[in-house]
Design a protein around this motif. Sequence first.
Motif, short mmCIF file in Angstrom:
data_model
loop_
_atom_site.label_atom_id
_atom_site.label_comp_id
_atom_site.label_asym_id
_atom_site.label_seq_id
_atom_site.Cartn_x
_atom_site.Cartn_y
_atom_site.Cartn_z
N MET A 1 0.83 -1.21 0.00
CA MET A 1 0.00 0.00 0.00
C MET A 1 0.87 1.26 0.00
SD MET A 1 -3.16 0.44 -0.19
CE MET A 1 -3.50 2.04 -0.86
N VAL B 1 2.46 1.69 -3.45
CA VAL B 1 1.51 2.20 -4.46
C VAL B 1 1.25 3.69 -4.24
CG1 VAL B 1 -0.90 2.06 -5.21
CG2 VAL B 1 0.42 -0.01 -4.94
N LEU B 2 1.07 4.06 -2.98
CA LEU B 2 0.84 5.48 -2.67
C LEU B 2 2.08 6.32 -3.02
CD1 LEU B 2 -1.01 5.19 0.75
CD2 LEU B 2 -1.98 6.05 -1.36
N SER C 1 4.24 5.78 -5.32
CA SER C 1 4.40 5.95 -6.77
C SER C 1 3.27 6.74 -7.42
CB SER C 1 4.54 4.59 -7.45
OG SER C 1 3.34 3.88 -7.25
N SER C 2 2.21 7.02 -6.67
CA SER C 2 1.11 7.77 -7.30
C SER C 2 0.77 9.05 -6.54
CB SER C 2 -0.14 6.88 -7.41
OG SER C 2 -0.50 6.39 -6.14
N VAL C 3 0.36 8.92 -5.31
CA VAL C 3 -0.17 10.07 -4.56
C VAL C 3 0.92 10.96 -3.98
CG1 VAL C 3 -1.62 10.72 -2.59
CG2 VAL C 3 -2.24 8.77 -3.99
N LEU D 1 2.78 13.91 -5.66
CA LEU D 1 2.10 15.19 -5.89
C LEU D 1 2.16 16.13 -4.68
CD1 LEU D 1 -1.03 13.80 -7.72
CD2 LEU D 1 0.69 15.25 -8.74
N PHE D 2 2.69 15.61 -3.58
CA PHE D 2 2.76 16.45 -2.38
C PHE D 2 4.19 16.58 -1.87
CE2 PHE D 2 -1.54 14.72 -2.49
CZ PHE D 2 -2.28 15.88 -2.37
N PRO D 3 5.01 17.35 -2.57
CA PRO D 3 6.39 17.51 -2.09
C PRO D 3 6.45 18.35 -0.82
CG PRO D 3 6.00 18.87 -4.02
CD PRO D 3 4.72 18.14 -3.75
N TRP E 1 9.12 -4.02 -4.13
CA TRP E 1 8.22 -3.03 -4.75
C TRP E 1 9.02 -1.93 -5.44
CZ3 TRP E 1 3.72 -3.93 -6.30
CH2 TRP E 1 2.87 -4.79 -5.60
N VAL F 1 9.80 -3.22 -8.73
CA VAL F 1 8.63 -3.21 -9.63
C VAL F 1 8.46 -1.84 -10.26
CG1 VAL F 1 6.08 -3.37 -9.67
CG2 VAL F 1 7.41 -5.12 -8.50
N PHE F 2 8.65 -0.80 -9.47
CA PHE F 2 8.41 0.57 -9.98
C PHE F 2 9.69 1.26 -10.48
CE2 PHE F 2 4.80 0.15 -6.89
CZ PHE F 2 3.83 0.01 -7.86
N ALA F 3 10.76 0.52 -10.59
CA ALA F 3 12.00 1.11 -11.10
C ALA F 3 12.36 0.52 -12.45
CB ALA F 3 13.12 0.89 -10.11
N ARG G 1 8.29 -7.93 -12.73
CA ARG G 1 8.01 -6.49 -12.74
C ARG G 1 6.72 -6.20 -13.50
NH1 ARG G 1 12.91 -3.51 -14.73
NH2 ARG G 1 13.44 -3.34 -12.52
N ARG H 1 3.40 -4.49 -11.92
CA ARG H 1 2.83 -3.24 -12.45
C ARG H 1 1.40 -3.43 -12.93
NH1 ARG H 1 7.86 -0.50 -15.78
NH2 ARG H 1 9.12 -0.04 -13.95
N THR I 1 -0.96 -3.51 -9.88
CA THR I 1 -1.16 -2.24 -9.16
C THR I 1 -1.68 -1.09 -10.03
OG1 THR I 1 1.16 -1.69 -9.52
CG2 THR I 1 0.60 -2.72 -7.42
N GLN J 1 -3.44 2.38 -8.88
CA GLN J 1 -2.63 3.59 -9.04
C GLN J 1 -3.35 4.64 -9.87
OE1 GLN J 1 1.06 1.66 -10.39
NE2 GLN J 1 2.10 3.16 -9.12
N LEU K 1 -6.12 6.22 -7.82
CA LEU K 1 -5.54 7.09 -6.77
C LEU K 1 -4.98 8.37 -7.36
CD1 LEU K 1 -3.69 4.53 -4.49
CD2 LEU K 1 -5.51 6.05 -3.78
N LEU K 2 -4.28 8.19 -8.50
CA LEU K 2 -3.64 9.35 -9.11
C LEU K 2 -4.68 10.36 -9.60
CD1 LEU K 2 -0.75 10.27 -9.71
CD2 LEU K 2 -1.05 9.43 -12.03
N THR L 1 -6.27 12.05 -6.68
CA THR L 1 -5.37 13.01 -6.03
C THR L 1 -5.23 14.28 -6.85
OG1 THR L 1 -4.15 11.09 -5.27
CG2 THR L 1 -3.13 13.20 -4.90
N LYS M 1 -6.13 17.85 -5.62
CA LYS M 1 -5.13 18.92 -5.61
C LYS M 1 -5.64 20.14 -6.38
CE LYS M 1 -0.35 19.46 -5.17
NZ LYS M 1 0.79 19.76 -5.96
#
Lengths: 100, 261
Positions: A13, A16-17, A19-21, A24-26, A63, A66-68, B32, B36, B39, B43, B46-47, B50, B54
């Motif tokens: 979880m 996933v957050l 890589s997505s949410v 957007l909040f730096p 994970w 997976v996202f790299a 991989r 992907r 998820t 994703q 969620l994106l 968000t 925003k």
Amino acid sequence: MTKYIFLFLLVSMIAVLQSSVFALFPLWGLVPNYLIIFVILYLLLEKERSSEGVFVAGFSGLWFDVFASTPFGVYTLCFLVGAYVLKLTFNRYVGVSIVS
Amino acid sequence: MRKKRNVFVWAITILTLLIVVSLFFPFLSGVREVGRAVTSPLQGVLLSATVELKNRVEVFQSAEEVRNELEKLRGIEKRLQVALTEKEELKKENTALKEALGVDLHQEKEPIFAKVTGRELGKDRVIIHHTEKVSEGSLVMTPEGQLVGVIDSPGERSSSVRLLTSKESSFEVAIQSKNDPIGVLRGTGERELLLDLLPKDKDIKRGDRVVSLAGEKVPIDGVFIGRVAELKESDVEAFNTAKVWQGIDHRRLTYVFVAKK
């Protein structure tokens, strides 16, 4: 076993957050890596004899892979080695145990 | 503990070997892809949620800024209303004084208010928008009453103003308090104006106020133009020259007044 499944889902979880949410909040222009923070906190707060932190690090590395776009497994390996070193350091010098 | 450590070392060794092998035979990349694929729906949801959130937050934040700006403007409006009331009172007082002194009220004409809407490309001319009709050669002044230009090509609602800084601009001027002509004021294309053909015997100092002189090109006397910034005396030339500083940034002009002819 249930605990490991729960930890895997929790790490998934966060990944996933991350890589997505969270992108957007730096904070002050940077996006913190919450997965690494979670791993370090878990290693710091778990019991001395517990090895769950290393598993958490393994799941996190997985994970990350997976996202790299690096060769698959590099992050898993880095996380595992890093977690092992941290675990030894924390056991020797810090010794805070909250997570059972 | 030792047993655990051994297991851990073995796990790391096996994993390292797997990674090294996968560099040459990329069989692990399938993992991989699966990860992907599993998820990506979550994703995506969620994106988009968000981003939507925003956007709403940003709209809310900008609404807050607008609200603050509105508060400031309300404060300014109140101050302006007070100033307007004071102006009306002064106007009444002025009319009463004129009536008492027997000055003909119809002799004076109110200037026309105009808004600067743009600038002609490559020329020292601005375009103004006005509600009343203006005529060619009418003087254009700042709200403070300083001359900035002359109406060049008048229109029904918008006209072109040739600025004093334009190289095409030249007319006779005087020094305030000395009503005789002292020279010709020319535009240089820069912010400074050139006061040319100054007789050598005239006593002109830095800081003297230069005003308009009624003639062919300028219809009204005594409109403030600028101050003498630098006097250039020449032993060779028959006349002296001087630089006149207006202190106006013509790019920032937003409102002007057009004096009726």
